[in-house]
Each structure stands twice: as C-alpha cells, then as structure tokens.
Design a protein around this motif. Structure first.
Motif, PDB file in Angstrom:
ATOM      1  N   ASP A 239       0.814  -1.218   0.000  1.00  0.00           N
ATOM      2  CA  ASP A 239       0.000   0.000   0.000  1.00  0.00           C
ATOM      3  C   ASP A 239       0.843   1.260   0.000  1.00  0.00           C
ATOM      4  OD1 ASP A 239      -2.527  -1.282   0.026  1.00  0.00           O
ATOM      5  OD2 ASP A 239      -2.241  -1.765   2.138  1.00  0.00           O
ATOM      6  N   GLU A 269     -10.929  -5.032  -4.104  1.00  0.00           N
ATOM      7  CA  GLU A 269      -9.561  -4.969  -3.584  1.00  0.00           C
ATOM      8  C   GLU A 269      -8.963  -6.353  -3.377  1.00  0.00           C
ATOM      9  OE1 GLU A 269      -7.056  -2.808   0.062  1.00  0.00           O
ATOM     10  OE2 GLU A 269      -9.246  -2.696  -0.020  1.00  0.00           O
ATOM     11  N   LYS A 273      -5.458  -7.586  -5.160  1.00  0.00           N
ATOM     12  CA  LYS A 273      -4.258  -7.904  -4.384  1.00  0.00           C
ATOM     13  C   LYS A 273      -3.881  -9.372  -4.511  1.00  0.00           C
ATOM     14  CE  LYS A 273      -4.481  -4.052  -1.182  1.00  0.00           C
ATOM     15  NZ  LYS A 273      -4.521  -3.579   0.206  1.00  0.00           N
ATOM     16  N   GLN A 277      -0.202 -10.379  -6.346  1.00  0.00           N
ATOM     17  CA  GLN A 277       0.768 -11.053  -5.476  1.00  0.00           C
ATOM     18  C   GLN A 277       1.242 -12.377  -6.068  1.00  0.00           C
ATOM     19  OE1 GLN A 277       1.906  -9.991  -2.254  1.00  0.00           O
ATOM     20  NE2 GLN A 277       0.179  -9.215  -1.117  1.00  0.00           N
TER      21      GLN A 277
END
Length: 707
Positions: A239, A269, A273, A277
C-alpha cells in the motif's frame, strides 16, 4: 569513356558521402535518414527500408517514405508491424525465406501476371505504400546481415546495373557502417549511464513515492515507450509503494493509486491484491497483442487494464528489493510495442535502480523506527509508567489465587482478555502483568483510557490521523494501535467508548487493520488487546449502548477481579507492601504498622478498593514521623461508616488527595519540581501535580504563606 569516368566519379563521391554520414555524432535513426537521402541520389526510390538482423538492434531497422523533394517520413519497424498487425516472428520468417534469393529485383505487376507466388506479408507491405518495384540487397556487417530494400512506385525502376553498382559501394559502406555502430554502442552506453543517473536522482529528488516514481517514469519514457506504467512493491509495503502513471500528453501524466485504479476498473480490492501477489513472471517478459489477449483470460487485472486503458502490449520487469518482489510494468496501445532491445536495456539498468530503492527504503525505515521510538518514549513519559511483574501482585486469598491461575493460562497467548471489576481493584496492574510475562514484553504496553478522552478525539487517539484530516490536524499523528504494533494495547474503561466508534474498533481487533482518520491507506497491525471495564457490559448491550459483536469479541477470556472487601486476608499484606514502597520513595524509615492499625484497616469496607488503600498508606507515610510506627491518617469529621457496632470517620478520596498535596508542599517548603520537590516525593510529574493543585484550589503562594 566519359560515361564510365562519370559513373566511377559518382560511385566514389557517394562512398565518401556515406562515410561522412555514418560518422556523424548523432543518433542512429537520423543517420539512417541521411543514408536514405544519399541512396535516393543513386537509385530511384520512393521508400527505403533498413533492417539489421542482429539481436537487440531493432533501433537500426527503420523505413523512410519520400514525401517531397528531399523530405522523408520515418517509419519504425514497430510502426510497420502495428499498422499491418504482423508479429516480429512472422516478419523475420519472411526475411529468412528471401535471404537465399538476395540480391533480387521484384516487379509486382510482372510477378502477378506470371502467376508467381508472392509472400502475403510482402504483398501487404507493398500495398500499404503503393509500391510497384523492389530492389533488395544485403551485406554483412559485423557478421550479421544488413538488409536494404529500395522501393519505387513506378514499375520497371530497377535493373541489373543497380545491383552491380551496389556491389561496388557495399564494401566501403559496410566498413563505415561497422565503425558507426561502434560509435553508436559507445553513445548508447553513455545514454544508459545518463539514464541510470537520472533514475538515481529521481528516486532521491521527490518527497513522496508518487513524486519519485513520476520522475523515474519521465526518465524512462525517453528510452522505453508506454501509455501506462506501474510500479508495485509486494508484501508489507504494497500500500505504500504501488502507483501507476497514465500518459495524457507528451509530458503530462496522471497518477493512479490503488483506490483510483479499483474505482476505474470496478475490481474489488481482494481480487486485485490476490492477483498481483502471484508470481506470474520470473524474468523480464514482453507480450504482444496475441499474448496479451491470452493473459486476459486468466488475469482479471490485465483484462481490466486492456478494457479501461485500451492497451494491447506489455512488458513486465520483476525485481527483488530487500528480499521482497517489486514489479515495473509497461503498457502500450500498439500491438507490438516492446522488443528484445527493451529487455536488454532494463537488464542493464535494473541493478542501479534496485540499489537506489534499497538505500532509500533503508533510510526511510531508520527514520520510521526513530520516529516510533520517540513516540513510544513520549507516551511512556506522559503515562509515567510503573513496571510491574507477575510476582509483585499481592494476594494470598482464594479469590486472588483464582485470578493468578487465569493469568497463567492466557499469558503466553494472543487471546483478547476482558478485565472486569470495580474501580481500584487493580485491572491495570493485571494488564501489565499479562504483558510483562508474555513474549511481547520487549514491545510497548500502550494504555488508552476511553473515559478520559473527549468523544471527538477518541478516533484520532486510537487510529491516528493524516495531516489536514480535520481543523487543527497540522501534521500526521500516529495512533495508539500503531504504537502498540507487536506489543499490547490496554483499552481501559472500554464501556465508555462511543457506539459510533465500536464498529471500527471491532474491525481493527478482528481483521487487524484500520485506516488513519482522513487517510485511505490500510494499516496492518499485530497487536494484542486487553480491555477493562467496571460496567456490566451485558446490561449495556441490552440497553443498546454497546455492540453485542464487540462484546463477544472482547469477552473471549474474561477475568473478574474481586473487590478488596471480599479479600480481607490480603489487606495486611497489601498494607505492608505499600508501606515499604513509600518508605523507599520518601526516604523515611518507620517501625512498621501496629496490629491495631491492621485491625482498623480490615474493618473498613473499602469502596475505593486497593487504590484507596494505597493512597491512604501513602498519605500516612508522609504524615508519620521517621523512626516511629505508621500513624494511619483516617479520621475525618465529615463522613462516617459503621461496621461491627464500631464507628469510623473517613475522608473522601478527593479530600485525602487535597490534604496530601497540601501537607507535602509544606514539607517541601513550596518546592514543586526537582530533587526533594513535592512532585518527586509524590511520584508524579510536575505537570500532573500542577493540574491536581489547580483542581484542588491550592496555590504555591498559599502554601508559602502558611510556612
């Protein structure tokens, strides 16, 4: 003979011209343009294209369309591939097929009339510029083929004499070209060195990561084309360092943060993410249109980027910074914008980028830890923390032994504990014992009294705030949750927390994440929660003053502390413990406490519990003469309490405190701070003593006048 002499003179002149052109100290495509101009003086030409079939030399693969007298329009290899929807592999395959035929002359109309096969890629390229004749020649430059295609819009433009003419000038042309390439390589290295310096300066030039990475983007734009570029640190700093830049115009960029990107693409979100990742790429990878479409089927992020920004090709550079993955991703609207030369460039500059990033992150980490240490130190100084350990908790009664057993059960876990009991029963002492005996003892125990803070400041106190979050927020403030990271947060008087904040507290406890007031960055914490209250939270839930889900989350492991009136056998031990404590603080030596005094203390109902007992012993030590037994300061004509048919008179806690402050100031001859001052003798900071003096209506002058 005159014709032959003139022809020979022309050849020599053009060789000299080519040599001069190739040694210009300028960028290569400009030299190519000049070569095209020179060749057009020898050969009829409307379009001339160069292609150097050497790995990573795509910048020396350019076409020039004649658009007027001595005027040419550049067409890069990428422009050609994009306009014809061809892949580089298909283009190179055609060149390989034609290599055995070189040199050759191709007349399109005659070729068609004869019904001969014409490679569809060649046919497509000729139609694109309306070309009718082709002269294709090749020469070896540094052991790699250098192709030249001279094209005319008129039929029958080339003959065998043109091939012979090229063969005569080719040796000197190739020699000059090799020399020029060496010069070009030197210049390229210098440009790359300048780029590395620009990147280092960019990373050190901005105040925020967005500023720094925007400067990096500007530096890269001159070397690597893109319509969108993104930088992303994975792991804990995701972030903090994750931003993209969309090119709006030649030198204008729009920053795109994670929240902005999610809003634009309508991705949630968690999906975003989870996808980024994944370790999709282990090396620098390029993807043309077909590759991109294939990725969009399994990668929702790339699909969203394709649909929202209209990009059709990409290049991803996976790096490792401080053992964490970091990605730089370039996106372009053209279907084949990136080539092996861009990969080679990134491979050469990535080490300086990584080293600069690691140095900067290391510096930021030092600053962050220093700031955190200062904030912890300030907090501890403000709280005047007293360190307790498990053994200093006094109590032999059965009820206290049960408390000790519960502490032993939960001490080495991260389970949330709810401490219940009346005011003054020692809930904070138990919280400190839990913390100091746990594996978190090296980290801070942070206390928040939910009843002592104004309602409008509680959220900022707990979760911190960003600069400008509200009027008076002139700087970023770190909240207690963040200060207690990897330590323990003690939420005293939790029953006083406003209902509107209870949901955010529940999320912070349950999900271990929150946002600062006025911020959109999600903070992740590893904090153990210990809460305390003297209220009946079950009744508060029924009355709608406390959320049931928060109550159930806090009361996983409740420990109820018994009131002092129910543990009479502990009173003497507690009194003697506090006597030693305040003898040490005041420097007095007393002969102990009499049995009569113990009986008197045991007879009192102790509405203020252990805290009230401690204050009475402290006041009694101050008022007793050194060398004598402790004289209990209990009597007062203002209030009475009866027990066992005996009458005892006591002061209120506020009255006792006022008298204690007044008598201590007299003893210290009005001195508040410093060695032998009243604050030191009472064991509180001077600022606290001044506050309590104002509350009690005591002034320093008043005390001095009574001396």
């Amino acid at each position: 003979a005159n014709v032959q002499i003139s022809q020979r003179f022309l050849e020599i002149s053009e060789q000299i011209a080519l040599f001069v052109v190739l040694n210009y100290d300028t960028i290569w495509y400009v030299r190519q343009k000049e070569i095209a101009h020179v060749l057009s003086q020898i050969f009829p030409a409307d379009f001339i294209a160069f292609y150097y079939a050497r790995e990573g030399m795509y910048e020396i693969s350019t076409g020039f369309e004649k658009i007027g007298q001595d005027k040419y329009q550049k067409v890069t290899l990428m422009d050609f591939l994009n306009s014809t929807n061809l892949s580089l592999k298909a283009f190179e395959k055609v060149l390989k097929e034609e290599e055995d035929q070189l040199p050759f002359i191709l007349e399109i109309e005659a070729h068609a009339k004869a019904g001969k096969y014409l490679n569809p890629i060649r046919e497509k390229s000729l139609k694109l510029w309306g070309l009718k004749s082709v002269l294709a020649v090749c020469m070896q430059v540094d052991n790699a083929p250098f192709y030249i295609y001279i094209n005319s819009k008129k039929p029958n433009s080339y003959h065998q004499k043109h091939i012979e003419l090229f063969d005569r000038i080719a040796p000197s042309f190739a020699q000059s070209l090799e020399k020029s390439l060496i010069s070009e390589e030197i210049q390229k290295r210098e440009r790359e060195k300048a780029l590395q310096i620009a990147i280092i300066n960019a990373l050190n030039g901005g105040k925020t990561w967005e500023d720094r990475l925007l400067l990096v983007s500007r530096a890269l734009q001159d070397i690597i084309p893109f319509h969108l570029v993104s930088f992303g640190m994975m792991g804990e700093r995701m972030d903090d360092i994750n931003v993209g830049f969309e090119q709006i115009s030649s030198n204008e960029y729009r920053p795109i943060s994670i929240p902005t990107f999610l809003k634009m693409t309508k991705l949630n979100e968690a999906t975003f993410k989870h996808q980024i990742q994944k370790k999709t790429f282990n090396k620098i990878t390029i993807g043309h249109f077909e590759d991109y479409l294939r990725h969009t089927k399994t990668d929702p992020v790339k699909k969203a980027i394709h649909e929202v920004f209209g990009v059709n090709s990409f290049m991803v550079a996976p790096l490792t910074i401080n053992h964490e993955p970091f990605y730089i991703s370039f996106y372009h609207k053209a279907p084949a914008a990136y080539q092996d030369s861009h990969i080679s460039l990134l491979e050469r500059i990535q080490s300086s980028f990584v080293l600069s990033m690691e140095k900067l992150l290391g510096y930021e980490e030092v600053i962050r830890l220093n700031r955190l240490l200062k904030e912890e130190k300030t907090y501890l100084e403000e709280e005047v923390v007293q360190q307790y350990n498990f053994e200093e908790m006094v109590g032999a009664s059965e009820s206290m032994q049960q408390v000790f057993e519960k502490i032993k059960i939960v001490v080495n876990t991260d389970t949330t504990v709810l401490l219940l009991g009346e005011t003054g029963t020692g809930k904070e002492l138990v919280a400190r014992a839990l913390h100091n005996a746990s594996e978190r003892q090296s980290k801070p125990l942070i206390k928040v009294n939910c009843a002592a803070l104004p309602r409008e400041l509680i959220e900022s106190e707990l979760f911190g705030h960003e600069k400008g979050a509200f009027t008076g927020a002139v700087a970023r403030r770190t909240g207690k949750f963040e200060l207690a990271h990897e330590g323990t947060l003690f939420l005293d008087e939790i029953g006083e927390l406003p209902v509107e904040l209870q949901a955010k507290l529940l999320r912070a406890i349950q999900e271990k994440e929150f946002e600062r007031l006025g911020g959109d960055k999600t903070m992740r914490i590893n904090t153990r929660i210990i809460a305390a209250t003297n209220r009946n939270l079950e009744e508060e839930v029924k009355e709608g003053n406390f959320r049931s889900d928060l109550y159930f989350r806090l009361s996983i492991f409740p420990i109820e502390l018994p009131p002092l009136r129910n543990r009479g056998e502990d009173i003497e031990a507690l009194a003697r413990y506090f006597l030693k404590k305040y003898e040490s603080k005041t420097g007095k030596r007393l002969k102990g406490i009499t049995k009569a005094s113990v009986n008197l203390l045991s007879s009192y109902p102790w509405p203020g519990n252990v805290r009230e007992l401690e204050h009475i012993i402290e006041r009694s030590v101050l008022l007793s003469e050194s060398g004598k037994t402790l004289q209990l300061a209990l009597e007062s004509p203002k209030r009475t309490s009866t027990k066992d048919n005996r009458i005892f008179e006591f002061k209120t806690l506020q009255e006792a405190e006022t008298e204690l402050i007044y008598e201590t100031l007299k003893l210290c001859k009005g001195k508040l701070s410093g060695k032998n001052g009243a604050a030191a003798m009472l064991g509180v900071p001077p600022s606290t003593l001044e506050f309590r003096m104002r509350r009690a209506g005591i002034t320093k002058q008043m005390v001095i006048e009574k001396l």
